[in-house]
Motif scaffolding. Structure first.
Motif, PDB file in Angstrom:
ATOM      1  N   LEU B  66     -41.896 -36.303  49.598  1.00  0.00           N
ATOM      2  CA  LEU B  66     -42.549 -35.580  48.506  1.00  0.00           C
ATOM      3  C   LEU B  66     -43.298 -36.529  47.566  1.00  0.00           C
ATOM      4  O   LEU B  66     -44.096 -36.088  46.739  1.00  0.00           O
ATOM      5  CB  LEU B  66     -41.525 -34.764  47.709  1.00  0.00           C
ATOM      6  N   GLY B  67     -43.012 -37.831  47.672  1.00  0.00           N
ATOM      7  CA  GLY B  67     -43.678 -38.818  46.815  1.00  0.00           C
ATOM      8  C   GLY B  67     -43.174 -38.818  45.374  1.00  0.00           C
ATOM      9  O   GLY B  67     -43.869 -39.284  44.470  1.00  0.00           O
ATOM     10  N   LEU B  68     -41.953 -38.321  45.197  1.00  0.00           N
ATOM     11  CA  LEU B  68     -41.443 -38.113  43.831  1.00  0.00           C
ATOM     12  C   LEU B  68     -40.286 -39.034  43.462  1.00  0.00           C
ATOM     13  O   LEU B  68     -39.465 -39.370  44.314  1.00  0.00           O
ATOM     14  CB  LEU B  68     -40.924 -36.680  43.681  1.00  0.00           C
ATOM     15  N   VAL B  69     -40.218 -39.409  42.202  1.00  0.00           N
ATOM     16  CA  VAL B  69     -38.976 -39.911  41.615  1.00  0.00           C
ATOM     17  C   VAL B  69     -38.351 -38.712  40.893  1.00  0.00           C
ATOM     18  O   VAL B  69     -38.869 -38.249  39.882  1.00  0.00           O
ATOM     19  CB  VAL B  69     -39.239 -41.063  40.625  1.00  0.00           C
ATOM     20  N   HIS B  70     -37.267 -38.184  41.470  1.00  0.00           N
ATOM     21  CA  HIS B  70     -36.625 -37.008  40.847  1.00  0.00           C
ATOM     22  C   HIS B  70     -36.078 -37.375  39.474  1.00  0.00           C
ATOM     23  O   HIS B  70     -36.436 -36.788  38.467  1.00  0.00           O
ATOM     24  CB  HIS B  70     -35.479 -36.498  41.718  1.00  0.00           C
ATOM     25  N   THR B  71     -35.162 -38.360  39.479  1.00  0.00           N
ATOM     26  CA  THR B  71     -34.583 -38.847  38.224  1.00  0.00           C
ATOM     27  C   THR B  71     -34.255 -40.313  38.438  1.00  0.00           C
ATOM     28  O   THR B  71     -34.080 -40.760  39.564  1.00  0.00           O
ATOM     29  CB  THR B  71     -33.254 -38.133  37.864  1.00  0.00           C
ATOM     30  N   SER B  72     -34.186 -41.044  37.338  1.00  0.00           N
ATOM     31  CA  SER B  72     -33.849 -42.455  37.427  1.00  0.00           C
ATOM     32  C   SER B  72     -32.960 -42.800  36.242  1.00  0.00           C
ATOM     33  O   SER B  72     -33.290 -42.462  35.102  1.00  0.00           O
ATOM     34  CB  SER B  72     -35.127 -43.297  37.394  1.00  0.00           C
ATOM     35  N   PRO B  73     -31.816 -43.482  36.480  1.00  0.00           N
ATOM     36  CA  PRO B  73     -30.872 -43.719  35.387  1.00  0.00           C
ATOM     37  C   PRO B  73     -31.476 -44.559  34.259  1.00  0.00           C
ATOM     38  O   PRO B  73     -31.097 -44.406  33.110  1.00  0.00           O
ATOM     39  CB  PRO B  73     -29.714 -44.461  36.070  1.00  0.00           C
ATOM     40  N   ASN B  74     -32.444 -45.440  34.611  1.00  0.00           N
ATOM     41  CA  ASN B  74     -32.997 -46.327  33.585  1.00  0.00           C
ATOM     42  C   ASN B  74     -34.369 -45.886  33.083  1.00  0.00           C
ATOM     43  O   ASN B  74     -35.008 -46.598  32.324  1.00  0.00           O
ATOM     44  CB  ASN B  74     -33.082 -47.749  34.133  1.00  0.00           C
ATOM     45  N   LEU B  75     -34.835 -44.744  33.538  1.00  0.00           N
ATOM     46  CA  LEU B  75     -36.152 -44.260  33.128  1.00  0.00           C
ATOM     47  C   LEU B  75     -36.014 -42.870  32.516  1.00  0.00           C
ATOM     48  O   LEU B  75     -36.227 -41.859  33.178  1.00  0.00           O
ATOM     49  CB  LEU B  75     -37.103 -44.230  34.341  1.00  0.00           C
ATOM     50  N   PRO B  76     -35.666 -42.841  31.234  1.00  0.00           N
ATOM     51  CA  PRO B  76     -35.481 -41.540  30.587  1.00  0.00           C
ATOM     52  C   PRO B  76     -36.781 -40.743  30.595  1.00  0.00           C
ATOM     53  O   PRO B  76     -37.856 -41.307  30.440  1.00  0.00           O
ATOM     54  CB  PRO B  76     -35.054 -41.908  29.162  1.00  0.00           C
TER      55      PRO B  76
END
Lengths: 315, 315
Positions: B66-76
């Motif tokens: 999908l080419g996505l970052v769903h969530t990232s712990p260090n990227l609010p």
């Protein structure tokens, strides 16, 4: 033990149920296994010589490359037993060994609830908990055929001791055994319940008795099933976070409790796992029942034979 | 963030370290990433046009398809962010996304401590715990690229709350964060310790301060490391029972504590796991350090490009 003759299309031609003389040791079990195989061959009207191969699904730690059953929870006294060689010399056909839960996963992959899936985890919840990992369309066995021991994944590091030597194993908290042990403990403590109506005495209370009492509305039985469901869900959450599977296929006797056990377990998994992999995973009940293992063991033996033949041609 | 130009043989031609402006949101992070990429390209004397492909290893839940970052712990603030498209349109080259721990596992597989292995599990123990599963010689990504979240495997179902929403996650008990939280708690309770000599104040005590105090023989620091080692071992035991891997490769900042942390962790895993898979597994320290991720992301992008080209030819 269950022996069966399986056709190439997965059809079960004949089956034979025999008692496993576990207490009499490996040689007696192998003799019974040969006897049971001959019975089902006779019933199918086939000779051992007409078989393509023989697959054996066995509970416990099984290594096909070495041809050994390292240990088996229900076969006391088995330690690195050369089952492959023993059956090959008796029946004169190549024998392939596979863990029983792996076999069931292969059966479900080819002819059951995992059909068409590239990534699914098979979980069998009965007296204990077993697992089979179907990854990239194939059973994943690890480096020694021992992968998938999901029942011995710790979910409570200070939990009850397991006979595997570990403590807080998933199967000590969410299996039929866990349900029965907890029921007996609470009955002994004097908790009011009708569970005893479904068992000979307190000592013989099993998961089935708890299930029957729950179906009749017994409060203690219902709370015991809720507890098992909670722990089942914790482990399913781990599986979702670790494998990001398309599907989780649940089989085994305890899963026959159905929605009363499974729906709250799925809900707990949803509270535990990451949202994205939880939203995409589907839960399914195993479709082949008790036959999944024999069918899967046959498919496994068939595939191994093909691999050997192909390698032979290539070289 | 670390950007690098990697040659086909895994050699790191140039690298650029830049601050990630995480608090400024996705667009600022992408702008910094493009800037950092250009810096390392300049240092290598290459243009973006000469690259074969671009791989990005990102912490968190990442879906390459999908080419996505769903969530990232260090990227609010990142939620289903189309990182692939953003970087492709800026640099004009195909971009492939991979979880950072998966990338590190791929790096170690091709050029580090996992070389020659068909089955290994990479565990990075730093502030949190990440995982990468190399099964049958390839990184295993599950159905949506989200497999291997080993840090969010529950090992104590009633354990501390994790910011992922789960509780008792492995990383809440065995990571650098866990070590620091427990140290601060005990210091606040007045436990005598020299840990504070290695930190500005009680609030800023981190894993590094505990490590330094332990090296100097501080009893509390040593017991904190023993505790982390115990929990690390519980999780490693799970990995051995579930995957039956040839090797477990351990990286991440906390693993630099070395034998004081790792040897008791391996021993705990040995008390927990089945004997057969424990006897055959080898533990190894990651070999590529901080470069494992960029190298692995580059290998991943290279392989994906090859796959696409091959499919193109076949069709």
């Amino acid at each position: 033990m269950l022996s069966a003759v399986i056709a190439a299309d997965g059809r079960l031609v004949s089956r034979d149920y025999s008692v496993t003389p576990a207490a009499s040791g490996p040689d007696a079990v192998v003799a019974a296994l040969i006897q049971s195989s001959r019975s089902t061959l006779d019933a199918a009207g086939v000779t051992a010589g007409e078989l393509r191969a023989i697959g054996i699904g066995a509970a416990g730690l099984v290594n096909d490359t070495l041809g050994l059953v390292h240990t088996s929870p229900n076969l006391p006294g088995w330690r690195d037993y050369p089952l492959k060689q023993a059956v090959e010399s008796a029946l004169g056909k190549p024998v392939f060994l596979i863990n029983d839960a792996h076999a069931a996963a292969v059966g479900e992959l080819h002819f059951g609830a995992g059909k068409g899936c590239r990534h699914f985890v098979y979980v069998t919840v009965s007296t204990g908990i077993g697992g089979g990992l179907v990854l990239n369309g194939r059973i994943y066995e690890g480096c020694g055929g021992l992968a998938g021991e999901l029942g011995h994944m710790v979910i409570d590091d200070q939990g009850p001791m397991c006979k595997c030597g570990n403590r807080g194993c998933w199967e000590m908290l969410a299996s039929g055994k866990a349900l029965a042990v907890e029921a007996r403990r609470l009955i002994q403590e004097g908790e009011p319940t009708s569970i005893l109506h479904y068992a000979v005495d307190a000592e013989s209370v099993d998961a089935r008795a708890v299930e029957q009492a729950a179906a009749a509305g017994d409060a203690l039985a219902l709370s015991l099933i809720s507890r098992a469901a909670y722990y089942l869900g914790v482990g399913l959450g781990n599986i979702i976070n670790v494998f990001n599977p398309e599907r989780i296929v649940i089989g085994g006797g305890l899963s026959n409790i159905g929605d009363r056990l499974l729906l709250p377990a799925y809900a707990e998994a949803g509270r535990r796992a990451f949202k994205q992999p939880f939203d995409t995973v589907k839960f399914a009940r195993a479709a082949l029942g008790r036959d999944s293992g024999v069918i899967g063991a046959a498919v496994f033996a068939h595939q191994k034979t093909e691999q050997i033949n192909n390698n032979g041609q290539v070289k």
